[in-house]
Scaffold this active site. Structure first.
Site, short mmCIF file in Angstrom:
data_model
loop_
_atom_site.label_atom_id
_atom_site.label_comp_id
_atom_site.label_asym_id
_atom_site.label_seq_id
_atom_site.Cartn_x
_atom_site.Cartn_y
_atom_site.Cartn_z
N HIS A 186 7.92 -11.37 -5.38
CA HIS A 186 7.38 -12.71 -5.12
C HIS A 186 8.43 -13.63 -4.51
CE1 HIS A 186 4.03 -12.07 -8.33
NE2 HIS A 186 3.60 -11.79 -7.12
N ARG A 288 -5.30 -13.25 2.91
CA ARG A 288 -5.48 -12.87 1.51
C ARG A 288 -6.46 -13.85 0.86
NH1 ARG A 288 0.22 -12.91 2.35
NH2 ARG A 288 1.18 -10.84 2.23
N ARG A 325 -8.86 -9.81 4.43
CA ARG A 325 -8.91 -8.78 3.39
C ARG A 325 -9.82 -9.27 2.27
NH1 ARG A 325 -3.47 -7.40 0.34
NH2 ARG A 325 -3.94 -9.35 -0.72
N GLU A 415 -2.85 1.87 2.23
CA GLU A 415 -1.87 1.56 1.19
C GLU A 415 -1.66 2.75 0.26
OE1 GLU A 415 -2.81 -2.90 -0.09
OE2 GLU A 415 -4.61 -1.71 0.26
N ASN A 438 3.91 -2.58 1.86
CA ASN A 438 4.45 -2.85 0.53
C ASN A 438 3.89 -1.87 -0.49
OD1 ASN A 438 5.23 -5.03 2.05
ND2 ASN A 438 4.12 -6.55 0.86
N ASP A 439 2.55 -1.81 -0.58
CA ASP A 439 1.93 -0.90 -1.53
C ASP A 439 2.06 0.55 -1.08
OD1 ASP A 439 0.99 -2.14 -3.87
OD2 ASP A 439 -0.61 -3.12 -2.77
N ARG A 449 7.40 -2.44 -6.67
CA ARG A 449 7.96 -3.39 -5.70
C ARG A 449 8.66 -4.56 -6.36
NH1 ARG A 449 2.37 -5.73 -3.17
NH2 ARG A 449 3.71 -7.35 -2.33
N CYS A 486 0.48 -5.01 8.39
CA CYS A 486 0.42 -6.36 7.82
C CYS A 486 1.34 -6.49 6.61
CB CYS A 486 -1.00 -6.74 7.43
SG CYS A 486 -1.70 -5.72 6.11
#
Length: 556
Positions: A186, A288, A325, A415, A438-439, A449, A486
């Site tokens: 974050h 998001r 998304r 992902e 990321n995922d 992460r 993304c």
């Protein structure tokens, strides 16, 4: 004497200034017994403190907007968790003070999270911050947080809670360094949104003495303690050169030989739109939508409320592309009305599209709201599903879009490694792919992460991850469809060149990174990017991949 330390650079730029450390964490309250007749008063004190902290977190989120708002609202919900409050009441009833009951209840919940798998263990830092704020309020001591200073400084901390990062003043906080965290934590995401140079996962950062002069290179991850005059001059010259290059690079994203690579923005809601427009984003590559659902964990937002929020974003990009998304609930984004509370490992359970297929009315309402929001607008709307595992998932989502009468392109996020490995099969049902690196890294390497100890496996330069990107891009090319990125990988200017060389057709990132990526792409031809991509994939580690790509692009 100058010394060099190396962490993980997560936000571009150079910061030179004196160290200031985060405020000391709240001390453990004493374990004293209270008389039985004071129990009700103590329970009330605890509830008031919890509500005050939740209100403060929500207010901070409203001020910050965008990504930070969603993160802080999730923390506010964490503070008000009914099971936690029931545990606090029980502890007070048997003689604990309000502050001690809160401390012990959070400790018990903390242990559950820490042992519930790496994904949930990554939420421990957020939980600790909530606990510290509640206990501080009950004890009547200053809240933990960013130090007061009239002079600009570099902030050093074990970790930064979202509540602190979201409201950092970039005119005072030149940059920050943390011992914990990773490139997709974050704090890292919010640092990029703020445009503040940042380095995370730096062992021993807390040992740097208060007031020490340091130089932070948010691109390389290097920290220079007591930098020499020569070092400072070199860093400042490099920063000035970078600033000039950013100013010179304008217009749509493209390589030096004119190969177009649309540069899009990741947004968390309407509050993020102005920065994206100012940065010259050619559209939105990841909208998001979770921010709408975090306002009330017990009820889904109405169709009318969703239409209003979606239309604000769609109107900002006339003739542009906006990729939405649908709700990605579960794991670290639990919603009381949607997600089960007793999963042993939510990250590997019912989350993302799986959650929506279990609650088709929530998906139907969101798709209908998107259709109404786009009515009469020239925008190119595209809608994608999170956590698609296979063709059956992709078909279920496409069918839901058609049943809702949505006039848009339907896509799937990659992902989960299975979606990359079987990308051509997935593309039989949808019109585009979008790689959430990321995922994808998290699931490829079994590396959370949010956990600094495994940050090397979250490095998007890992050759195995690049292989999965290449597989997806090759499948899309074969099917005559698009494949964008993304995830946070797109915000690394050098890696953006490699992704382009792998065949990725668009790049989406935080608005602050767009000028850096635009300037870097403009330096090299598509052929150079392809050679850099091949060199990176041939490497055996993330560091080697990065060095190999750099060597190709620098002509070494």
């Amino acid at each position: 004497m100058e010394t060099t330390l190396r962490g993980v650079g997560v936000s571009h730029g150079v910061a030179i200034g004196e160290v200031r450390h985060m405020g000391t964490a709240v001390l453990e309250p004493p374990a004293k017994q209270i008389p039985a007749d004071e129990a009700e008063r103590e329970q009330q004190r605890a509830r008031q403190a919890v509500e005050a902290v939740a209100a403060d977190l929500t207010a901070r989120g409203n001020l910050a907007g965008g990504e930070a708002q969603a993160v802080l609202e999730a923390q506010a919900l964490m503070a008000q968790d009914p099971e936690l409050m029931a545990d606090v009441d029980r502890r007070v009833a048997v003689g604990s003070s309000a502050e001690r009951a809160v401390y012990d209840a959070f400790a018990a919940y903390r242990e559950l999270l820490a042992n519930a798998g790496e994904y949930l263990a990554g939420r421990v830092a957020d939980l600790d911050d909530v606990r510290n704020r509640i206990v501080a309020r009950l004890l009547g001591v200053p809240m933990p947080g960013v130090p007061d200073s009239d002079e600009p400084y570099v902030l050093v901390a074990r970790d930064l809670a979202p509540a602190d990062t979201a409201l950092l003043d970039p005119t005072l906080v030149l940059g920050f360094v943390t011992e914990e965290g990773g490139p997709t934590s974050h704090s890292a995401i919010l640092a990029r949104a703020l445009g503040v140079p940042a380095v995370v996962a730096l062992p021993g950062a807390g040992d740097i003495a208060e007031g020490t002069l340091i130089a932070v290179d948010g691109s390389s991850g290097e920290i220079f303690v007591n930098p020499t005059e020569e070092r400072r001059a070199a860093l400042e010259a490099a920063a000035a050169e970078r600033k000039a290059a950013l100013a010179a690079a304008t217009g749509p994203g493209a390589t030096a030989d004119g190969h177009k690579v649309p540069l899009l923005a990741n947004v968390g809601g309407p509050a993020d739109v102005p920065a994206a427009v100012e940065a010259g984003a050619e559209g939105v590559g990841l909208f998001r939508t979770e921010f709408l659902f975090l306002d009330d964990s017990k009820n889904a937002p109405s169709e009318e409320k969703q239409v209003e929020a979606y239309r604000q974003v769609l109107e900002a990009f006339p003739e542009g592309r906006v990729v939405v998304r649908v709700l990605d609930a579960g794991a670290d984004k639990p919603l009381e009305f949607l997600t089960p509370g007793d999963e042993p490992n939510p990250a590997l359970g019912v989350r993302g599209l799986r959650t929506l297929l279990d609650h088709p009315e929530v998906l139907r309402t969101q798709l209908t709201a998107l259709a109404k929001a786009a009515e009469g607008l020239p925008v190119h709307l595209e809608v994608m599903a999170p956590m698609v595992a296979d063709r059956a998932d992709a078909k279920a989502f496409a069918d839901a879009c058609r049943e809702a009468g949505l006039q848009a392109k339907y896509g799937a996020m990659v992902e989960i490694p299975s979606a990359a490995l079987r990308a051509r099969s997935v593309l039989r049902e949808v019109e585009f792919l979008s790689l959430g690196t990321n995922d994808l890294a998290q699931y490829t390497f079994a590396a959370d992460r949010q956990v600094g100890a495994v940050s090397r496996l979250q490095d998007p330069w890992q050759p195995a991850l690049l292989d999965l990107v290449a597989l997806s891009a090759e499948a899309a090319r074969a099917e005559g469809k698009s494949c964008g990125v993304c995830g946070e990988a797109a915000s690394d200017p050098l890696l953006a060149c490699v992704l382009t060389g792998l065949g990725v057709t668009s790049l989406s990132m935080g608005a602050a990174s767009i000028p850096y990526v635009r300037a870097q792409l403009a330096k090299f031809t598509l052929a150079q990017c392809e050679r850099a991509a091949a060199a990176a994939r041939a490497a055996d580690s993330a560091d080697e991949a990065r060095s190999a790509a750099q060597a190709v692009l620098s002509g070494e």
